[in-house]
Design an enzyme around this catalytic site. Structure first.
Site, PDB file in Angstrom:
ATOM      1  N   ASN A   8       0.795  -1.097  -0.058  1.00 30.03           N
ATOM      2  CA  ASN A   8       0.158   0.129   0.102  1.00 30.03           C
ATOM      3  C   ASN A   8       0.802   1.335  -0.003  1.00 30.03           C
ATOM      4  O   ASN A   8       1.421   1.559   0.880  1.00 30.03           O
ATOM      5  CB  ASN A   8      -0.922  -0.322   1.346  1.00 30.03           C
ATOM      6  CG  ASN A   8      -1.511   1.256   1.422  1.00 30.03           C
ATOM      7  OD1 ASN A   8      -1.925   1.997   0.479  1.00 30.03           O
ATOM      8  ND2 ASN A   8      -2.496   1.367   2.477  1.00 30.03           N
ATOM      9  N   LYS A  10      -0.039   4.118  -0.285  1.00 31.39           N
ATOM     10  CA  LYS A  10      -0.696   5.243   0.429  1.00 31.39           C
ATOM     11  C   LYS A  10      -0.536   6.701  -0.419  1.00 31.39           C
ATOM     12  O   LYS A  10      -0.756   6.680  -1.526  1.00 31.39           O
ATOM     13  CB  LYS A  10      -0.287   5.579   2.002  1.00 31.39           C
ATOM     14  CG  LYS A  10      -0.403   4.153   2.800  1.00 31.39           C
ATOM     15  CD  LYS A  10       0.243   4.575   4.183  1.00 31.39           C
ATOM     16  CE  LYS A  10      -0.095   2.909   4.919  1.00 31.39           C
ATOM     17  NZ  LYS A  10      -0.067   3.120   6.330  1.00 31.39           N
ATOM     18  N   HIS A  96      -9.449   0.862   4.951  1.00 34.27           N
ATOM     19  CA  HIS A  96      -8.207   1.055   5.512  1.00 34.27           C
ATOM     20  C   HIS A  96      -8.212   2.032   6.905  1.00 34.27           C
ATOM     21  O   HIS A  96      -8.983   2.748   6.729  1.00 34.27           O
ATOM     22  CB  HIS A  96      -7.253   1.588   4.705  1.00 34.27           C
ATOM     23  CG  HIS A  96      -5.626   1.685   4.988  1.00 34.27           C
ATOM     24  ND1 HIS A  96      -5.370   2.534   5.944  1.00 34.27           N
ATOM     25  CD2 HIS A  96      -4.776   0.752   4.877  1.00 34.27           C
ATOM     26  CE1 HIS A  96      -4.075   2.427   6.221  1.00 34.27           C
ATOM     27  NE2 HIS A  96      -3.813   1.107   5.640  1.00 34.27           N
ATOM     28  N   GLU A  98      -6.515   4.367   7.893  1.00 28.50           N
ATOM     29  CA  GLU A  98      -6.489   5.901   8.011  1.00 28.50           C
ATOM     30  C   GLU A  98      -7.702   6.453   7.068  1.00 28.50           C
ATOM     31  O   GLU A  98      -8.109   7.473   7.450  1.00 28.50           O
ATOM     32  CB  GLU A  98      -5.210   6.025   6.638  1.00 28.50           C
ATOM     33  CG  GLU A  98      -3.904   5.689   7.610  1.00 28.50           C
ATOM     34  CD  GLU A  98      -2.995   5.220   6.777  1.00 28.50           C
ATOM     35  OE1 GLU A  98      -3.004   5.229   5.645  1.00 28.50           O
ATOM     36  OE2 GLU A  98      -2.070   4.379   7.362  1.00 28.50           O
ATOM     37  N   GLU A 169      -5.120  -5.375  10.432  1.00 26.72           N
ATOM     38  CA  GLU A 169      -3.978  -4.441  10.759  1.00 26.72           C
ATOM     39  C   GLU A 169      -4.394  -3.572  11.851  1.00 26.72           C
ATOM     40  O   GLU A 169      -5.076  -2.580  12.164  1.00 26.72           O
ATOM     41  CB  GLU A 169      -4.052  -3.136   9.576  1.00 26.72           C
ATOM     42  CG  GLU A 169      -3.881  -3.743   8.175  1.00 26.72           C
ATOM     43  CD  GLU A 169      -3.191  -2.832   7.216  1.00 26.72           C
ATOM     44  OE1 GLU A 169      -2.011  -2.876   6.760  1.00 26.72           O
ATOM     45  OE2 GLU A 169      -4.060  -1.793   6.837  1.00 26.72           O
ATOM     46  N   GLY A 175       2.692   1.850  10.866  1.00 29.23           N
ATOM     47  CA  GLY A 175       4.031   3.039  10.821  1.00 29.23           C
ATOM     48  C   GLY A 175       4.501   3.345  11.991  1.00 29.23           C
ATOM     49  O   GLY A 175       5.175   4.355  12.148  1.00 29.23           O
ATOM     50  N   SER A 214       3.686  -2.342  10.138  1.00 28.89           N
ATOM     51  CA  SER A 214       5.239  -2.550  10.268  1.00 28.89           C
ATOM     52  C   SER A 214       5.831  -4.002  10.027  1.00 28.89           C
ATOM     53  O   SER A 214       6.947  -4.238  10.533  1.00 28.89           O
ATOM     54  CB  SER A 214       5.494  -2.287  11.886  1.00 28.89           C
ATOM     55  OG  SER A 214       5.137  -1.013  12.328  1.00 28.89           O
TER      56      SER A 214
HETATM   57  P1  13P Z   1       3.210   0.194   7.686  1.00 29.76           P
HETATM   58  O1  13P Z   1       3.610  -1.151   7.038  1.00 29.76           O
HETATM   59  O2  13P Z   1       4.058   1.327   7.249  1.00 29.76           O
HETATM   60  O3  13P Z   1       3.313  -0.028   9.325  1.00 29.76           O
HETATM   61  O4  13P Z   1       1.773   0.339   7.080  1.00 29.76           O
HETATM   62  C1  13P Z   1       0.751  -0.567   7.086  1.00 29.76           C
HETATM   63  C2  13P Z   1      -0.354  -0.365   6.330  1.00 29.76           C
HETATM   64  O5  13P Z   1      -1.104   0.624   6.596  1.00 29.76           O
HETATM   65  C3  13P Z   1      -0.737  -1.103   5.284  1.00 29.76           C
HETATM   66  O6  13P Z   1      -1.636  -0.874   4.574  1.00 29.76           O
END
Ligand code: 13P
Length: 250
Positions: A8, A10, A96, A98, A169, A175, A214
């Site tokens: 992803n 983003k 997601h 976010e 997740e 992150g 992560s």
């Molecule tokens: P990270 O791998 O940066 O923690 O992000 C995970 C994520 O949100 C994938 O959709």
């Protein structure tokens, strides 16, 4: 089923940057291991470039990070499934964290998107997961059940197992560098599996459950070998071809 190794991106990368990374990734990976598939979710503006870089490569797919649940219309700033399909997408993400927590999407809206995208012919990766406050309050299972029940409410009960994936997740692991431990992943994925078997009796046992949060080249091997882990969804460590190619083959 093959492990679905997904990236992803983003809100990172221009069209040129994304196309370059996709080309580097395809070159670094060559022919994929027989049990692996690669799926990249670029920003909308870079989908065509990534799809072009993956053209003709078996096992490489592209997806949209979001969609709006309507065929077309007066929805300024939104993207219809047909537009994603037109650019070469075969997948879309829904729910997601976010989008849930930064953009304020409700469970029911995520469910409408999931069902609409599937009906439109996209495969869907539905993202679910608890915040640290929810986990500390002992609400993990309640949150996962809520995300799954609403997210899949209008999905055909016999949906094919290759058409749907669920990404677990935990929000506190996204992150942050704080990966969920094997015991946490095993417990959450077993719970999701049991819920999927209830909600989608025909194929709930086969639908892939991805882990995200992560994921790095160093921890992928252990994560991917756990029961009920059908792949990964990677943010930060997927932005460089060198790092994501190590994850894909870990
Ligand atoms: P990270 O791998 O940066 O923690 O992000 C995970 C994520 O949100 C994938 O959709």
């Amino acid at each position: 089923m093959k492990k679905l190794m997904s990236a992803n991106w983003k809100m990172y990368k221009t069209l040129g940057q994304a196309t370059d990374t996709a080309r580097e990734l395809a070159a670094a990976l060559g022919e994929l291991p027989a049990d692996r598939e690669v799926l990249v979710f670029p920003p909308f503006t870079a989908i065509a470039g990534v799809a072009g870089a993956f053209a003709g490569r078996a096992g490489f797919s592209v997806g949209g990070q979001d969609l709006y649940p309507a065929a077309e219309g007066a929805f300024t700033g939104e993207i219809a499934p047909a537009m994603l399909l037109d650019l070469g997408c075969t997948w879309a993400l829904t729910g997601h964290s976010e989008r849930r927590h930064v953009l304020g999407e409700a469970n029911e809206f995520v469910g409408a998107k999931t069902a609409f995208a599937l009906d439109a012919g996209l495969n869907v990766c539905l993202c679910i997961g608890e915040t640290i406050e929810e986990r500390r309050a002992g609400r993990l299972e309640e949150v996962l059940t809520g995300h799954l029940a609403a997210g899949l409410a209008d999905v055909a009960k016999d949906i094919g197992p290759e058409r749907l994936a669920v990404a677990y997740e935990p929000v506190w692991a996204i992150g942050t560098g704080e990966v969920a431990g094997p015991a946490d992943i095993l417990a959450a994925h077993a719970y999701v599996r049991a819920e999927l078997e209830k909600l989608l009796p025909s194929h709930g046992a086969e639908i892939r459950i991805l882990y995200g949060g992560s994921v790095k080249p160093e921890n992928t091997g252990e994560i991917i070998s756990l029961d009920n882990v059908g792949g990964v969804l990677v943010g930060g460590a997927s932005l460089q071809a060198s790092s994501f190619s190590r994850i894909v083959t870990a």
